[in-house]
Write a protein that holds these residues in place. Structure first.
Motif, PDB file in Angstrom:
ATOM      1  N   GLY A 176      19.823 -17.939 -48.550  1.00 38.23           N
ATOM      2  CA  GLY A 176      19.015 -17.409 -47.463  1.00 38.23           C
ATOM      3  C   GLY A 176      19.235 -15.915 -47.348  1.00 38.23           C
ATOM      4  N   CYS A 177      19.173 -15.233 -48.489  1.00 37.42           N
ATOM      5  CA  CYS A 177      19.603 -13.834 -48.569  1.00 37.42           C
ATOM      6  C   CYS A 177      18.644 -12.863 -47.910  1.00 37.42           C
ATOM      7  CB  CYS A 177      19.808 -13.434 -50.027  1.00 37.42           C
ATOM      8  SG  CYS A 177      18.280 -13.407 -51.022  1.00 37.42           S
ATOM      9  N   GLY A 178      17.394 -13.289 -47.613  1.00 31.21           N
ATOM     10  CA  GLY A 178      16.432 -12.357 -47.045  1.00 31.21           C
ATOM     11  C   GLY A 178      16.257 -11.155 -47.964  1.00 31.21           C
TER      12      GLY A 178
ATOM     13  N   GLU B 149       9.210 -15.153 -51.111  1.00 31.33           N
ATOM     14  CA  GLU B 149       9.037 -14.226 -52.235  1.00 31.33           C
ATOM     15  C   GLU B 149       9.005 -12.773 -51.763  1.00 31.33           C
ATOM     16  OE1 GLU B 149       8.946 -14.891 -55.425  1.00 31.33           O
ATOM     17  OE2 GLU B 149       8.303 -16.971 -55.713  1.00 31.33           O
ATOM     18  N   ASP B 150       8.434 -12.519 -50.587  1.00 30.13           N
ATOM     19  CA  ASP B 150       8.379 -11.149 -50.085  1.00 30.13           C
ATOM     20  C   ASP B 150       9.773 -10.622 -49.777  1.00 30.13           C
ATOM     21  OD1 ASP B 150       5.630 -11.115 -50.305  1.00 30.13           O
ATOM     22  OD2 ASP B 150       5.278 -11.629 -48.199  1.00 30.13           O
ATOM     23  N   MET B 151      10.635 -11.477 -49.228  1.00 24.83           N
ATOM     24  CA  MET B 151      12.012 -11.063 -48.968  1.00 24.83           C
ATOM     25  C   MET B 151      12.712 -10.696 -50.281  1.00 24.83           C
ATOM     26  SD  MET B 151      12.926 -11.120 -45.708  1.00 24.83           S
ATOM     27  CE  MET B 151      12.474 -11.863 -44.117  1.00 24.83           C
ATOM     28  N   LEU B 152      12.508 -11.502 -51.317  1.00 25.59           N
ATOM     29  CA  LEU B 152      13.149 -11.229 -52.602  1.00 25.59           C
ATOM     30  C   LEU B 152      12.618  -9.948 -53.230  1.00 25.59           C
ATOM     31  CD1 LEU B 152      13.303 -14.818 -54.118  1.00 25.59           C
ATOM     32  CD2 LEU B 152      15.100 -13.566 -52.931  1.00 25.59           C
ATOM     33  N   ALA B 153      11.334  -9.677 -53.034  1.00 25.89           N
ATOM     34  CA  ALA B 153      10.782  -8.425 -53.554  1.00 25.89           C
ATOM     35  C   ALA B 153      11.441  -7.229 -52.872  1.00 25.89           C
ATOM     36  CB  ALA B 153       9.264  -8.391 -53.355  1.00 25.89           C
ATOM     37  N   GLU B 154      11.645  -7.324 -51.552  1.00 29.72           N
ATOM     38  CA  GLU B 154      12.343  -6.252 -50.834  1.00 29.72           C
ATOM     39  C   GLU B 154      13.775  -6.118 -51.344  1.00 29.72           C
ATOM     40  OE1 GLU B 154      11.447  -4.023 -48.452  1.00 29.72           O
ATOM     41  OE2 GLU B 154       9.358  -4.653 -48.688  1.00 29.72           O
TER      42      GLU B 154
ATOM     43  N   SER C 201       7.227 -10.532 -42.386  1.00 27.05           N
ATOM     44  CA  SER C 201       8.392  -9.920 -41.751  1.00 27.05           C
ATOM     45  C   SER C 201       9.257  -9.106 -42.707  1.00 27.05           C
ATOM     46  CB  SER C 201       9.272 -11.006 -41.107  1.00 27.05           C
ATOM     47  OG  SER C 201       8.598 -11.632 -40.043  1.00 27.05           O
ATOM     48  N   ALA C 202       9.142  -9.355 -43.991  1.00 26.39           N
ATOM     49  CA  ALA C 202      10.091  -8.780 -44.944  1.00 26.39           C
ATOM     50  C   ALA C 202      10.136  -7.261 -44.884  1.00 26.39           C
ATOM     51  CB  ALA C 202       9.761  -9.241 -46.363  1.00 26.39           C
ATOM     52  N   ALA C 203       8.976  -6.627 -44.776  1.00 24.99           N
ATOM     53  CA  ALA C 203       8.930  -5.162 -44.783  1.00 24.99           C
ATOM     54  C   ALA C 203       9.591  -4.553 -43.553  1.00 24.99           C
ATOM     55  CB  ALA C 203       7.484  -4.695 -44.880  1.00 24.99           C
ATOM     56  N   TYR C 204       9.755  -5.340 -42.490  1.00 26.11           N
ATOM     57  CA  TYR C 204      10.323  -4.833 -41.239  1.00 26.11           C
ATOM     58  C   TYR C 204      11.798  -5.163 -41.081  1.00 26.11           C
ATOM     59  CZ  TYR C 204       5.380  -4.517 -39.894  1.00 26.11           C
ATOM     60  OH  TYR C 204       4.035  -4.222 -39.841  1.00 26.11           O
ATOM     61  N   TYR C 205      12.318  -6.050 -41.915  1.00 26.75           N
ATOM     62  CA  TYR C 205      13.601  -6.689 -41.631  1.00 26.75           C
ATOM     63  C   TYR C 205      14.764  -5.694 -41.603  1.00 26.75           C
ATOM     64  CZ  TYR C 205      16.699 -10.716 -41.363  1.00 26.75           C
ATOM     65  OH  TYR C 205      17.605 -11.644 -40.933  1.00 26.75           O
ATOM     66  N   GLU C 206      14.937  -4.938 -42.671  1.00 29.58           N
ATOM     67  CA  GLU C 206      16.119  -4.075 -42.744  1.00 29.58           C
ATOM     68  C   GLU C 206      16.058  -2.970 -41.692  1.00 29.58           C
ATOM     69  OE1 GLU C 206      19.115  -2.061 -45.968  1.00 29.58           O
ATOM     70  OE2 GLU C 206      17.163  -2.790 -46.640  1.00 29.58           O
TER      71      GLU C 206
END
Length: 288
Positions: A50-52, A74-79, A15-20
């Motif tokens: 829970g910073c996403g 980890e994917d959220m933190l990379a974003e 989901s991370a790549a789609y979140y913002e």
């Protein structure tokens, strides 16, 4: 000590790549409203639990010496790291951890913030840990959409995203019970007026916080949305994260886009930004 929930690493898998892109932003000015409410002066440290992908962390970075985003994904933190670099934010760092891992050797903070993330945690345990991490007079902050404000209709000819039809397509692929990682949301408590289940105010009172304040930042601006934005919204959610569809992911996206085309042949939509609700509690000044 209450037993911490078992973290499900697949909760937002993919989901991370789609979140913002998929999520509507908070009300313009929410960061300045919070800074004014707390008397922030560019000093001290912020912890965003829970910073996403760091949306709120980066918005608040200008008001602190350092901001620390914590998330187990980890994917959220990379974003978040990519966004910080793109925006030229140099006083942010990112830590892979759960809120239940706090204090995690992170030190003392002026503000610890949860943006629609506190309800995923073992709240009594986490609230007690946060109290210990805050400097005297420091603030526990919860930020969320204002969920109970009446929705103002869009002016014609603007078309709202067909969310009911979208949910119908989701249920056709995933079943009627809302999924969440390897489990479901069927047993989750309903959300209260405070934004999380089961009286968040009582959770924080038990932990020793005081001086509750509530601020609503108005919004209502019309935001244009494309079909790609709505698809990103779907895949940004825990109950429709890409991994849940398995080998049927492409079929689902095709059917989802067909629903969007039926609702708006040019695949253009609009929504009104919801107001943002900010709730704060303080650690007593005399408490170390």
């Amino acid at each position: 000590m209450p037993q911490a929930r078992q973290w499900d690493s697949t909760l937002f898998k993919g989901s991370a790549a789609y979140y913002e892109r998929g999520r509507l932003p908070y009300a313009p000015g929410f960061a300045q409203t919070l800074a004014t409410a707390l008397g922030l002066d560019g000093q001290g440290r912020l912890l965003d639990a829970g910073c996403g992908p760091g949306i709120v962390t980066l918005a608040m970075a200008q008001f602190f010496t350092e901001v620390v985003g914590v998330d187990p994904d980890e994917d959220m933190l990379a974003e978040a790291g990519r966004s910080a670099k793109h925006r030229g934010v140099t006083n942010a760092r990112w830590v892979a951890a759960r809120a239940e891992d706090l204090p995690a050797g992170l030190g003392e903070f002026r503000v610890v913030l949860f943006a629609q993330s506190f309800h995923w945690t073992d709240r009594d345990h986490v609230a007690a840990a946060v109290l210990e991490m805050l400097e005297p007079g420091g603030a526990f902050v919860h930020v969320s959409d204002h969920k109970h404000a009446p929705a103002e209709p869009l002016p014609p000819p603007l078309v709202a995203p067909p969310y009911e039809r979208i949910r119908d397509v989701m249920s056709q692929y995933l079943g009627p019970v809302r999924r969440a990682g390897q489990g479901s949301l069927s047993g989750a408590a309903p959300h209260s007026a405070d934004g999380t289940p089961d009286r968040e105010d009582l959770v924080l009172a038990r932990a020793g916080f005081e001086n509750f304040e509530r601020h609503v930042v108005p919004a209502g601006q019309v935001v244009n949305r494309s079909a790609d934005d709505i698809v990103a919204w779907v895949f940004s959610r825990s109950d429709s994260a890409p991994h849940l569809f398995g080998a049927r992911l492409e079929d689902f996206e095709r059917d989802l886009r067909e629903v969007l085309r039926e609702a708006s042949p040019d695949s253009r939509f609009a929504e009104r930004l919801p107001a943002t609700e900010i709730m704060t509690w303080r650690k007593p000044h005399g408490q170390r």
